[in-house]
Motif scaffolding. Sequence first.
Motif, PDB file in Angstrom:
ATOM      1  N   GLN A  56       0.803  -1.216   0.000  1.00 44.16           N
ATOM      2  CA  GLN A  56       0.000   0.000   0.000  1.00 44.16           C
ATOM      3  C   GLN A  56       0.843   1.277   0.000  1.00 44.16           C
ATOM      4  OE1 GLN A  56      -4.035  -0.649   2.160  1.00 44.16           O
ATOM      5  NE2 GLN A  56      -2.499  -1.411   3.622  1.00 44.16           N
TER       6      GLN A  56
ATOM      7  N   GLY B 141      -4.737  -0.300  -0.603  1.00 41.80           N
ATOM      8  CA  GLY B 141      -5.416  -1.548  -0.945  1.00 41.80           C
ATOM      9  C   GLY B 141      -4.680  -2.416  -1.935  1.00 41.80           C
TER      10      GLY B 141
ATOM     11  N   LEU C 239      -4.891  -6.790  -5.370  1.00 37.65           N
ATOM     12  CA  LEU C 239      -5.535  -6.443  -4.114  1.00 37.65           C
ATOM     13  C   LEU C 239      -4.751  -7.033  -2.948  1.00 37.65           C
ATOM     14  CD1 LEU C 239      -9.279  -7.013  -5.077  1.00 37.65           C
ATOM     15  CD2 LEU C 239      -8.089  -4.815  -4.805  1.00 37.65           C
ATOM     16  N   ARG C 240      -4.567  -6.221  -1.922  1.00 39.22           N
ATOM     17  CA  ARG C 240      -3.720  -6.611  -0.802  1.00 39.22           C
ATOM     18  C   ARG C 240      -4.123  -7.952  -0.199  1.00 39.22           C
ATOM     19  NH1 ARG C 240      -3.216  -6.325   4.723  1.00 39.22           N
ATOM     20  NH2 ARG C 240      -1.118  -5.740   5.464  1.00 39.22           N
TER      21      ARG C 240
END
Length: 261
Positions: free
Chosen positions: A198, A203, A227-228
């Motif tokens: 991030q 995210g 996406l994390r």
Amino acid sequence: MADGASDDGGIEILSKAGAIIDALAETEALTVSALADAVGEPTSSTYRLLQSLIAMGWVDAAPVRGTYRLGLACMQIGGVLEDSLDVRGLALPRMRELRSSAGVAALLCYRRGTRAVCVERLEGHDVRSVAMQVGDSLPLHVGGAPRALLAFLAAGEQHAVVDELLATPDLPYAVPPRGALQAELEATRSRGYARSDQDVTIGIAAFGSPVFNHRGELVAAVSISGLRERLVDREPELADLVMSTAAAISADLGYDGGRRG
């Protein structure tokens, strides 16, 4: 008939010369008798052919008396061919496999000064991030591929880049203090891949690993981004995928895993 026989003789000589070049390419230096054994020819004819190859610059006398090695002309041509290898073209099939296995975007970046430029991006199944599209760039201290490029630079070059980053005002991404940045770069080198959590986009996480050419020079970095929650929980597995992909691309470029530039 005579012309055909002449052509056959020329092809045979070229074939024997090629066999000598191949034998010398596999070792540092060989004697005439060792070369004759390697190519399956009499010592006398091997010696005559060696003299012709020496005259053309394809073979040179080695420092040890009575031994021979590849000549400068041969090595120069080999270097031109190796330098012309298309990193992006060789990387693309490997990146497709990476994208398929990881299920997220795969990227290839080159270093340009203190920034990393995205030269290839294959989208995954996640929401598409707009942070690093083809042609976009990021400073080397943020992101998976950029940080991998910075971490694996030669020490002197890395120091100069860090100095320039720290001296650049108004960067969109804050540069951490030198000590903290250096610690992260050392940790990146130790584990073999860079982590981005991030620091570019909320995210979004990324993992990046370096690519080396046949001289052991850093030429690119490959990474995955998504996406994390899809990356962080699978970090050991996905990091291994990124590192193995980078290693495979490096091997395709002729890197043997030895000394790095």
